[in-house]
Design a protein around this motif. Structure first.
Motif, PDB file in Angstrom:
ATOM      1  N   LYS A   1       0.841  -1.201   0.000  1.00 25.86           N
ATOM      2  CA  LYS A   1       0.000   0.000   0.000  1.00 25.86           C
ATOM      3  C   LYS A   1       0.878   1.254   0.000  1.00 25.86           C
ATOM      4  CE  LYS A   1      -3.805   2.464   0.636  1.00 25.86           C
ATOM      5  NZ  LYS A   1      -3.278   3.792   0.937  1.00 25.86           N
ATOM      6  N   GLN A   2       1.905   1.260   0.861  1.00 22.33           N
ATOM      7  CA  GLN A   2       2.799   2.423   0.927  1.00 22.33           C
ATOM      8  C   GLN A   2       3.568   2.597  -0.374  1.00 22.33           C
ATOM      9  OE1 GLN A   2       2.459   4.378   3.590  1.00 22.33           O
ATOM     10  NE2 GLN A   2       0.980   2.847   4.298  1.00 22.33           N
ATOM     11  N   LYS A   3       3.994   1.483  -0.964  1.00 25.11           N
ATOM     12  CA  LYS A   3       4.744   1.539  -2.223  1.00 25.11           C
ATOM     13  C   LYS A   3       3.879   2.103  -3.345  1.00 25.11           C
ATOM     14  CE  LYS A   3       5.953  -2.193  -4.653  1.00 25.11           C
ATOM     15  NZ  LYS A   3       6.644  -3.442  -5.076  1.00 25.11           N
ATOM     16  N   ALA A   4       2.615   1.667  -3.394  1.00 26.44           N
ATOM     17  CA  ALA A   4       1.712   2.159  -4.432  1.00 26.44           C
ATOM     18  C   ALA A   4       1.427   3.648  -4.253  1.00 26.44           C
ATOM     19  CB  ALA A   4       0.407   1.365  -4.400  1.00 26.44           C
ATOM     20  N   ASP A   5       1.230   4.073  -3.003  1.00 23.99           N
ATOM     21  CA  ASP A   5       0.959   5.492  -2.740  1.00 23.99           C
ATOM     22  C   ASP A   5       2.150   6.364  -3.107  1.00 23.99           C
ATOM     23  OD1 ASP A   5      -1.497   4.760  -1.797  1.00 23.99           O
ATOM     24  OD2 ASP A   5      -1.019   4.998   0.326  1.00 23.99           O
ATOM     25  N   LEU A   6       3.350   5.845  -2.872  1.00 24.91           N
ATOM     26  CA  LEU A   6       4.562   6.623  -3.092  1.00 24.91           C
ATOM     27  C   LEU A   6       4.946   6.666  -4.567  1.00 24.91           C
ATOM     28  CD1 LEU A   6       6.573   8.147  -1.290  1.00 24.91           C
ATOM     29  CD2 LEU A   6       7.916   6.050  -1.114  1.00 24.91           C
ATOM     30  N   GLY A   7       4.768   5.540  -5.249  1.00 25.83           N
ATOM     31  CA  GLY A   7       5.155   5.446  -6.650  1.00 25.83           C
ATOM     32  C   GLY A   7       6.574   4.958  -6.800  1.00 25.83           C
ATOM     33  N   VAL A   8       6.745   3.788  -7.427  1.00 26.13           N
ATOM     34  CA  VAL A   8       8.069   3.192  -7.617  1.00 26.13           C
ATOM     35  C   VAL A   8       8.241   2.825  -9.081  1.00 26.13           C
ATOM     36  CG1 VAL A   8       9.594   1.279  -7.007  1.00 26.13           C
ATOM     37  CG2 VAL A   8       8.089   2.263  -5.267  1.00 26.13           C
ATOM     38  N   SER A   9       9.389   3.171  -9.652  1.00 25.46           N
ATOM     39  CA  SER A   9       9.718   2.743 -11.012  1.00 25.46           C
ATOM     40  C   SER A   9      11.159   2.272 -11.045  1.00 25.46           C
ATOM     41  CB  SER A   9       9.509   3.894 -12.009  1.00 25.46           C
ATOM     42  OG  SER A   9      10.410   4.958 -11.734  1.00 25.46           O
ATOM     43  N   CYS A  10      11.414   1.277 -11.889  1.00 30.76           N
ATOM     44  CA  CYS A  10      12.768   0.719 -11.979  1.00 30.76           C
ATOM     45  C   CYS A  10      12.997   0.223 -13.397  1.00 30.76           C
ATOM     46  CB  CYS A  10      12.942  -0.425 -10.982  1.00 30.76           C
ATOM     47  SG  CYS A  10      14.574  -1.187 -11.027  1.00 30.76           S
ATOM     48  N   THR A  11      13.969   0.811 -14.072  1.00 32.32           N
ATOM     49  CA  THR A  11      14.252   0.421 -15.453  1.00 32.32           C
ATOM     50  C   THR A  11      15.058  -0.868 -15.540  1.00 32.32           C
ATOM     51  OG1 THR A  11      16.231   1.829 -15.456  1.00 32.32           O
ATOM     52  CG2 THR A  11      14.176   2.794 -16.279  1.00 32.32           C
TER      53      THR A  11
ATOM     54  N   TYR B   1      15.111  -3.572 -13.177  1.00 30.98           N
ATOM     55  CA  TYR B   1      14.379  -4.743 -12.705  1.00 30.98           C
ATOM     56  C   TYR B   1      12.925  -4.350 -12.485  1.00 30.98           C
ATOM     57  CZ  TYR B   1      19.246  -5.805 -11.718  1.00 30.98           C
ATOM     58  OH  TYR B   1      20.603  -5.965 -11.822  1.00 30.98           O
ATOM     59  N   PRO B   2      12.133  -4.275 -13.541  1.00 32.60           N
ATOM     60  CA  PRO B   2      10.751  -3.796 -13.423  1.00 32.60           C
ATOM     61  C   PRO B   2       9.921  -4.599 -12.421  1.00 32.60           C
ATOM     62  CG  PRO B   2      11.424  -3.932 -15.730  1.00 32.60           C
ATOM     63  CD  PRO B   2      12.502  -4.582 -14.948  1.00 32.60           C
ATOM     64  N   GLU B   3      10.236  -5.891 -12.258  1.00 34.22           N
ATOM     65  CA  GLU B   3       9.435  -6.711 -11.345  1.00 34.22           C
ATOM     66  C   GLU B   3       9.554  -6.251  -9.900  1.00 34.22           C
ATOM     67  OE1 GLU B   3      13.374  -9.010 -11.623  1.00 34.22           O
ATOM     68  OE2 GLU B   3      12.188  -7.609 -12.803  1.00 34.22           O
ATOM     69  N   LEU B   4      10.648  -5.559  -9.547  1.00 33.90           N
ATOM     70  CA  LEU B   4      10.798  -5.069  -8.189  1.00 33.90           C
ATOM     71  C   LEU B   4       9.888  -3.883  -7.909  1.00 33.90           C
ATOM     72  CD1 LEU B   4      14.658  -5.319  -7.573  1.00 33.90           C
ATOM     73  CD2 LEU B   4      12.859  -6.929  -6.938  1.00 33.90           C
ATOM     74  N   ALA B   5       9.474  -3.196  -8.955  1.00 35.82           N
ATOM     75  CA  ALA B   5       8.532  -2.095  -8.791  1.00 35.82           C
ATOM     76  C   ALA B   5       7.085  -2.563  -8.890  1.00 35.82           C
ATOM     77  CB  ALA B   5       8.794  -1.021  -9.846  1.00 35.82           C
ATOM     78  N   ALA B   6       6.891  -3.767  -9.422  1.00 35.56           N
ATOM     79  CA  ALA B   6       5.534  -4.287  -9.605  1.00 35.56           C
ATOM     80  C   ALA B   6       4.950  -4.751  -8.273  1.00 35.56           C
ATOM     81  CB  ALA B   6       5.562  -5.460 -10.594  1.00 35.56           C
ATOM     82  N   PRO B   7       3.627  -4.817  -8.167  1.00 32.55           N
ATOM     83  CA  PRO B   7       2.997  -5.310  -6.926  1.00 32.55           C
ATOM     84  C   PRO B   7       3.388  -6.755  -6.658  1.00 32.55           C
ATOM     85  CG  PRO B   7       1.394  -4.188  -8.320  1.00 32.55           C
ATOM     86  CD  PRO B   7       2.626  -4.367  -9.148  1.00 32.55           C
TER      87      PRO B   7
END
Length: 457
Positions: free
Chosen positions: A434-444, A446-452
């Motif tokens: 929930k905190q990660k989604a609210d904050l916003g994470v992107s990673c070029t 390793y995209p899976e680390l930014a995914a839910p």
């Protein structure tokens, strides 16, 4: 050479979230025979093949307003690789360095995301790491490790300052979870009673199934092999060295039943951790004593071949008893002092480059060493070897197992504790996501680390 676990090696990633966010777990080469739970879904993947490297200033991961550039990431990775070498006493072999750096990068990106999400959540929710909480954690840490905090800090490969920083991040996370997540997690007595009832029913069902298998074998209405293929959680034959029997098959009764049986015998129903099992003895091979004289004669013949000009790697692949022979022509990579047994180390560091060395005897057997490079500044050598082992081979018993997983009959208090810990992990992951989604994470990278993450419902 086995890597020694240290407190810092085990504490480098957050203790609670790491269970669900994909930290690798070491796997023993020899697993005991036991019922294994189904593996949980994971976002972990194999080391990815990276595209051409970004520019130093390029941002490779963003967590809210926090950014990590390619240069910053690689600077940390170089520090960690140096710390790894210091901690283990051996450098990463050059042929493995590229993949190792990729894995270090991935872990650092993962850590950066966790740290930034936790820091932002703590700030948003008004949670701070106060002196009283820190003192409490220090006391628990010192009790668990049997050393003072100052003693532990001095052992951290990256230095005391970074050690304190790492601990503060872990303690802030724990305080945040304790205050904002775990306080609402509970297990009722009714839920425990229902779990106890369910466990007892499952145990009874397995008992009935095993009794039915015994009856079928007695009535000769089914063969042991057919029952294994149709019903067992383990279907392949299992070769077990007799000197490791107690490690691979815990339980004195089970061990004695195997050792006392003859080839073709079928044991009674036995209890092993997490399962009930019936064994059939497929083979029973006697131990082979060491043949030191024969090994020495063989290694001398091999050395004569090498001196006459045969290719070292091809000969190693053909005859060496060391796995490095089949894997890489006997190449051991680069290593420093302390990484090998004394007899081998002494010869390797004294031997001229690219010469076929004399036969060297160690506790493992007889070796021929070929040093291919030496780095005086780093105090390392690169070498290949051929090993003819002089170790005796223990007797081996080969088993076929009719194994059914069974839940452990544990006290209600332990069931309650297990349920509570499981729910805490689930709640921690949901909170983090929930905190990660609210904050916003992107990673070029390793995209899976930014995914839910997959969250249990």
């Amino acid at each position: 050479m086995k890597q020694k676990k240290t407190f810092w090696a085990m504490s480098a990633v957050s203790a609670v979230l790491a269970l669900s966010i994909g930290c690798d777990q070491e796997k023993s080469a020899e697993q005991p025979i036991t019922a294994q739970p189904k593996a949980a879904a994971s976002v972990e993947s194999d080391i990815v093949a990276l595209p051409p490297p970004p520019k130093d200033s390029d941002v490779v991961v963003s967590v809210g307003e926090a950014k990590l550039t390619w240069k910053e990431l690689n600077d940390v990775v170089e520090e960690q690789i140096a710390a790894y070498t210091k901690m283990t006493g051996q450098a990463i072999p050059s042929e493995q360095l590229k993949e190792a750096k990729q894995e270090f990068r991935r872990r650092q990106v993962q850590t950066f995301i966790v740290d930034q999400v936790i820091a932002a959540a703590a700030k948003k929710l008004g949670v701070t790491l106060d002196d009283d909480f820190r003192k409490q954690q220090i006391a628990e840490l010192e009790k668990a490790q049997g050393k003072s905090l100052n003693e532990l800090l001095k052992t951290f490969p990256l230095g005391e300052e970074k050690a304190r920083e790492m601990l503060d991040k872990q303690w802030l996370e724990l305080k945040l979870l304790n205050e904002k997540v775990f306080a609402t997690v509970a297990v009722t007595d009714e839920e425990v009673a229902e779990e106890v009832k369910k466990t007892q029913a499952e145990i009874k069902l397995v008992d009935e199934e095993m009794a039915n298998y015994v009856k079928q074998l007695a009535d000769k209405t089914a063969t042991f092999e057919d029952l294994v293929q149709a019903n067992s959680a383990v279907k392949q034959e299992i070769p077990v060295p007799k000197d490791r029997l107690s490690m691979m098959i815990p339980g004195e009764k089970a061990q004695q039943a195997i050792l006392n049986a003859k080839v073709g015998d079928i044991t009674e129903v036995l209890d092993v951790p997490g399962a009930k099992v019936i064994f059939k003895i497929v083979k029973n091979e006697a131990a082979k004593p060491a043949d030191e004289a024969g090994a020495q004669k063989q290694i001398e013949t091999i050395r004569e071949r090498l001196v006459k000009g045969e290719d070292f790697a091809k000969v190693a692949e053909e005859v060496s008893d060391c796995p490095s022979g089949k894997r890489d022509g006997g190449n051991l990579g680069s290593f420093g002092k302390g990484a090998m047994v004394p007899e081998f180390e002494k010869a390797a560091f004294a031997q001229p480059i690219n010469e076929i060395g004399p036969v060297v005897k160690t506790p493992f057997g007889f070796h021929i060493i070929k040093v291919t490079a030496r780095d005086e500044a780093k105090g390392t050598v690169t070498a290949s070897h051929i090993l003819i082992s002089t170790k005796s081979e223990p007797g081996t018993v080969t088993l076929l197992a009719l194994l059914k997983p069974v839940p452990q009959d544990i006290p209600a208090e332990q069931i309650k504790s297990n349920l509570l810990e499981s729910r805490k992990r689930e709640a921690a992951v949901k909170f983090f996501e929930k905190q990660k989604a609210d904050l916003g994470v992107s990673c070029t990278l390793y995209p899976e680390l930014a995914a839910p993450l997959p969250v249990a419902k």
